[in-house]
Design an enzyme around this catalytic site. Structure first.
Site, PDB file in Angstrom:
ATOM      1  N   VAL A 147     -16.097  11.345 -20.554  1.00 26.81           N
ATOM      2  CA  VAL A 147     -15.534  10.202 -19.844  1.00 26.81           C
ATOM      3  C   VAL A 147     -14.425  10.727 -18.948  1.00 26.81           C
ATOM      4  CG1 VAL A 147     -16.106   8.409 -21.521  1.00 26.81           C
ATOM      5  CG2 VAL A 147     -14.015   9.737 -21.815  1.00 26.81           C
ATOM      6  N   SER A 148     -14.137   9.989 -17.906  1.00 28.45           N
ATOM      7  CA  SER A 148     -13.186  10.474 -16.909  1.00 28.45           C
ATOM      8  C   SER A 148     -11.743  10.116 -17.203  1.00 28.45           C
ATOM      9  CB  SER A 148     -13.566   9.932 -15.520  1.00 28.45           C
ATOM     10  OG  SER A 148     -14.847  10.385 -15.152  1.00 28.45           O
ATOM     11  N   THR A 149     -11.505   9.143 -18.097  1.00 27.76           N
ATOM     12  CA  THR A 149     -10.140   8.706 -18.374  1.00 27.76           C
ATOM     13  C   THR A 149      -9.894   8.588 -19.859  1.00 27.76           C
ATOM     14  OG1 THR A 149     -10.670   6.343 -18.379  1.00 27.76           O
ATOM     15  CG2 THR A 149     -10.155   7.331 -16.245  1.00 27.76           C
ATOM     16  N   GLN A 165     -10.950   5.146 -21.274  1.00 31.82           N
ATOM     17  CA  GLN A 165     -12.349   5.013 -21.659  1.00 31.82           C
ATOM     18  C   GLN A 165     -12.595   5.625 -23.026  1.00 31.82           C
ATOM     19  OE1 GLN A 165     -14.146   6.914 -18.215  1.00 31.82           O
ATOM     20  NE2 GLN A 165     -15.101   4.980 -17.639  1.00 31.82           N
TER      21      GLN A 165
END
Length: 214
Positions: free
Chosen positions: A9-11, A14
């Site tokens: 996931v990018s963050t 998340q």
């Protein structure tokens, strides 16, 4: 053919909320079941797809080489949105399967990664242009993001509080591992934040949010 899973996931938001991770995990598990194989380990990364330095991916690749396993991911863009990076992985000799393109050959994987990289660049350019236009109109940037972050945190906190009694019940019944607690929550019909399946990683994150130690 043992499988090693890789989720990204990018963050951090998340990762805490489970958004994206549950869908990816479900996707690789379903595919593994379809081909009659077992996922030996799953590595979870919180990092942008544009960055090459990813310790969890590196660990997953080491595990693949050690166990002579195949890396399995839900979507090609979870691995990378960078053509050169995908090429380097291929050259490293680690086989991998993207569930969204399981029968793609190396040429197709290069093309798909090229499209993903182009998409990332276009999104970045559109975002910069939109922010510049908004700033020119006098819009105060970052305000909506802060509000949304607060809303997401409040929602995650509320869900954690709702399942707290079920987690405590699992601990009282002698569940001493995250896997056992996840199994207990599933048997009790307790829903995750996105109504997905309970996994040890999901339990660990919620217990950490609630400051529950086992």
């Amino acid at each position: 053919m043992p499988l090693i899973g890789y989720l990204r996931v990018s963050t951090g938001r998340q990762q805490v909320s489970g958004l994206g991770l549950e869908a990816q995990r479900s996707s690789i598990e379903q595919y593994a079941s379809q081909i009659g194989e077992t996922i030996e380990q799953v590595f979870v990364e919180t990092e942008s797809g544009s960055k090459k330095n990813r310790p969890e991916l590196a660990a997953a690749l080491v595990a693949c080489k050690k166990q002579k396993a195949t890396l399995i991911i839900a979507k090609l863009d979870r691995l990378a949105r960078n053509v050169a990076f995908v090429s380097s992985l291929m050259e490293a000799g680690v086989e991998f399967i993207a569930v969204d393109a399981p029968y793609a050959n190396k040429l197709m994987l290069h093309i798909l990664s090229a499209f993903a990289e182009h998409e990332r660049e276009m999104i970045s350019e559109r975002t910069k242009a939109a922010l510049a236009a908004a700033k020119a109109r006098g819009v105060k940037l970052g305000r909506n993001g802060a509000v949304l972050a607060a809303q997401n945190k409040a929602a995650a906190d509320k869900h954690a509080e709702l399942v707290q009694k079920h987690i405590m019940g699992a601990l009282d019944e002698g569940c001493v591992t995250y896997q056992a607690i996840a199994k207990h929550l599933t048997s009790e019909g307790v829903k995750t934040a996105d109504s997905g399946r309970w996994h040890p990683a999901t339990v660990r994150l919620i217990m950490k949010r609630l400051n529950i130690e086992k």
